[in-house]
Each structure stands twice: as C-alpha cells, then as structure tokens.
Motif scaffolding. Structure first.
Motif, PDB file in Angstrom:
ATOM      1  N   CYS A 177      17.880  30.316  -2.751  1.00  0.00           N
ATOM      2  CA  CYS A 177      17.742  29.081  -3.526  1.00  0.00           C
ATOM      3  C   CYS A 177      17.593  29.400  -5.012  1.00  0.00           C
ATOM      4  O   CYS A 177      16.649  30.102  -5.404  1.00  0.00           O
ATOM      5  N   PRO A 178      18.494  28.913  -5.860  1.00  0.00           N
ATOM      6  CA  PRO A 178      18.344  29.152  -7.302  1.00  0.00           C
ATOM      7  C   PRO A 178      17.133  28.405  -7.847  1.00  0.00           C
ATOM      8  O   PRO A 178      16.873  27.266  -7.464  1.00  0.00           O
ATOM      9  N   THR A 182      19.970  30.464 -15.039  1.00  0.00           N
ATOM     10  CA  THR A 182      20.716  31.721 -14.987  1.00  0.00           C
ATOM     11  C   THR A 182      21.075  32.128 -13.562  1.00  0.00           C
ATOM     12  O   THR A 182      21.986  32.932 -13.362  1.00  0.00           O
ATOM     13  N   ASP A 183      20.382  31.591 -12.574  1.00  0.00           N
ATOM     14  CA  ASP A 183      20.676  31.936 -11.182  1.00  0.00           C
ATOM     15  C   ASP A 183      22.003  31.346 -10.707  1.00  0.00           C
ATOM     16  O   ASP A 183      22.614  31.865  -9.764  1.00  0.00           O
ATOM     17  N   LEU A 184      22.459  30.266 -11.347  1.00  0.00           N
ATOM     18  CA  LEU A 184      23.622  29.534 -10.839  1.00  0.00           C
ATOM     19  C   LEU A 184      24.908  30.335 -10.909  1.00  0.00           C
ATOM     20  O   LEU A 184      25.807  30.149 -10.078  1.00  0.00           O
ATOM     21  N   SER A 185      25.025  31.215 -11.891  1.00  0.00           N
ATOM     22  CA  SER A 185      26.265  31.986 -12.025  1.00  0.00           C
ATOM     23  C   SER A 185      26.482  32.930 -10.847  1.00  0.00           C
ATOM     24  O   SER A 185      27.599  33.403 -10.627  1.00  0.00           O
ATOM     25  N   ASN A 186      25.442  33.192 -10.076  1.00  0.00           N
ATOM     26  CA  ASN A 186      25.561  34.070  -8.910  1.00  0.00           C
ATOM     27  C   ASN A 186      25.841  33.304  -7.626  1.00  0.00           C
ATOM     28  O   ASN A 186      25.882  33.903  -6.549  1.00  0.00           O
ATOM     29  N   HIS A 187      26.029  31.980  -7.750  1.00  0.00           N
ATOM     30  CA  HIS A 187      26.238  31.148  -6.562  1.00  0.00           C
ATOM     31  C   HIS A 187      27.659  30.597  -6.507  1.00  0.00           C
ATOM     32  O   HIS A 187      28.404  30.600  -7.499  1.00  0.00           O
ATOM     33  N   PRO A 212      29.812  28.565 -12.211  1.00  0.00           N
ATOM     34  CA  PRO A 212      29.577  29.351 -10.998  1.00  0.00           C
ATOM     35  C   PRO A 212      30.901  29.888 -10.439  1.00  0.00           C
ATOM     36  O   PRO A 212      31.985  29.494 -10.880  1.00  0.00           O
ATOM     37  N   ILE A 256      15.952  23.493 -10.883  1.00  0.00           N
ATOM     38  CA  ILE A 256      16.118  24.728 -11.650  1.00  0.00           C
ATOM     39  C   ILE A 256      15.423  24.635 -13.010  1.00  0.00           C
ATOM     40  O   ILE A 256      15.661  25.452 -13.890  1.00  0.00           O
TER      41      ILE A 256
END
Length: 305
Positions: A177-178, A182-187, A212, A256
């Motif tokens: 779960c982001p 910044t976590d979204l680019s990995n999803h 993403p 987020i």
C-alpha cells in the motif's frame, strides 16, 4: 415561401449525413423528409443537397444556407421556449450529449426527474465520451467533466467531485500500500487515456504530477473501475464512479498525505444560443438532484486530510 418544416428537414439531413438518419432523428418517414427537402429547394430556387448512390453532400448553396438554417431553427425553438416559460410551461426539443459512464450511473435518473417535472420537453440524449462540438454537432447543450476551454460556449458548473486513488485489497496485498506521493511511481497505474498528466496532486510547493507504470490505458471510467476491482493496478477516479465500491470494501481509498486534483461537472451551451429557459431549468434540476456536496461524495472518505 420557405416552410419551417423544410428548413428543419434540411438541417437534420446536413447534420446527420443522410436522409434516412435525418428521418430517424425527426421521427418521420424517409419519403416525407425527401419531399420537404424538395419543397425547400423549389422555394429557394436552388439545389442545397447533392445526392449520389454513395454519399450525400451539401452544394455551395447548401453550405451557405446551413448557418442561416441553424439560426432560424434555434431562434424558433427559443421563441417557443420563451413563450412556454411565460405561460408557466417549458416545451419543445432539447438535444443533449453526456459522457457514457456518468450518463448511465447518474445523469439518466436525474434527467428522468427533470422530464417528470417538464413533460412537454422532448429530450434527445446521446452518450459519448468524446468532446463533441456543441454547435457543429447540433446539440443544444453538453455535459462535460473538467473545465470548458471553448470561448464560444457558456459553461455552468453543476457539481464538484473529489477524485480518489483506489485499489482492490488483492492488489494491495500483492504489491503493498503506497503511503506517500513518491511511492506511486513504483506501482501499476490504470490511466485515463484522454487526459495527459492525469495524476496531479496538490502539495505544499504546488501541483505535482506522478507517472506510474502503465498497466492499462483506456478512455472509459467504468472500465478503469473494473480493472481496479480485478486487481490490475491503482486508479485515480472521481467518487461518482467508486463511492459504492469503497462503501462495500471492494475498493480501498488510499491516503498518501496529499489530495488529488478534483473533477468538476459542467453543462455547456453555445453563447449565441441565448439563455434558453429549458437549459437553465435543466441545470437547476440537475444541481438539486446531485446535491451540494453531491451525494456520491461520502464525507467519511478522506484522502490527504
């Protein structure tokens, strides 16, 4: 002498592209439309439409007469609407366009309420996700998501909707779960193909765009929702698409720490159309049906607050 029925037949034929399509739009037999066109051409003393076995096209005289015909029919409709409004009754034709998914989910029921209030109005509704040209495509008004940049149009806002990042519990269990932008680019993202840089978020320093990894690009919100429900990826969707799925737990609204750019719903019509009583009455009825805030924006759903 020109007859209004002949002008209406010409305009419907020019806009629909064929006499058969015009006859369906007008609810008349093809032979009747052909006869009215012939009578109009006889009255004007010139050929307006060139007919061949393969296609139908406007002559030079037809192209010259078309904007005048549009104005004549529009003014006749507005005169009828104005007189009806003065007598306390709204009546006459009203041709509308709306996005496919929103039309099926929310606009249809709201429009039915409007028609029950004004049974003398004859509505023709076409659902289409493309940005139709109001005047060129022969519509009285269109519903649109997002700002209306066409200066030829008057736009009235009907509702403001939030947009939320959503994903299925299955996807989150598999990919995590982001919790930050910044976590979204990995999803994996389920992206709306009709809008560039769609994932926009308001941060302390201004707007930030996230891109993403694309899992699916599509121009329809319901398919985006279906893909999110299937666990394909994360989607950024207006709450009018996902409020029921969030309430049931089929989708999870992700927090987020920042808020996504919202979605606005407008009704737009041509500036030279005038403040027609029917369109204004429809706008007022839709606002009442949708509510303020709109019923699909559950106040318990939060993101970045």
């Amino acid at each position: 002498m020109m007859k209004l029925s002949g002008i209406a037949a010409f305009l419907a034929t020019a806009e629909a592209g064929s006499i058969s399509a015009a006859s369906r739009r007008l609810g008349l037999a093809t032979s009747v439309v052909s006869e009215r066109l012939a009578d109009l051409e006889k009255a004007l003393g010139t050929k307006l439409i060139q007919r061949t076995t393969r296609k139908l096209s406007l002559t030079e005289s037809g192209l010259s007469f078309l904007p005048r015909a549009q104005r004549i029919i529009r003014e006749a409709d507005e005169a009828e609407a104005e007189l009806a409004a003065r007598s306390g009754t709204l009546a006459g034709p009203l041709r509308l366009s709306a996005p496919v998914s929103f039309g099926a989910l929310h606009f249809g029921s709201a429009l039915c309420r409007f028609l029950l209030e004004h049974p003398e109005i004859d509505v023709s509704l076409e659902l289409d996700d493309r940005f139709v040209d109001v005047a060129a495509d022969g519509f009285d008004a269109v519903l649109r998501h997002g700002p209306v940049g066409d200066t030829r149009l008057i736009a009235q806002r009907l509702a403001v909707s939030r947009r939320l990042l959503v994903a299925s519990p299955t996807y989150l269990k598999r990919y995590g779960c982001p919790v930050a932008l910044t976590d979204l680019s990995n999803h994996r993202g389920i992206l709306y193909s009709n809008r560039e840089s769609d994932w926009r978020f308001r941060t302390a320093s201004g707007w930030s765009v996230v891109r993403p990894t694309p899992a699916l690009r599509v121009n329809n919100g319901m398919i985006m929702k279906d893909a999110a429900l299937a666990g394909i990826g994360i989607a950024l969707l207006p709450t009018f698409f996902v409020h029921d799925s969030i309430a049931s737990g089929a989708l999870v609204a992700l927090d987020i720490g920042v808020r996504a750019e919202g979605a606005e719903l407008f009704i737009a019509y041509a500036r030279d159309h005038g403040s027609t009583a029917k369109i204004l009455a429809l706008a007022a009825s839709l606002r009442q049906s949708f509510g303020e805030p709109p019923y699909w924006d559950n106040p318990l759903i939060t993101q970045g607050e």
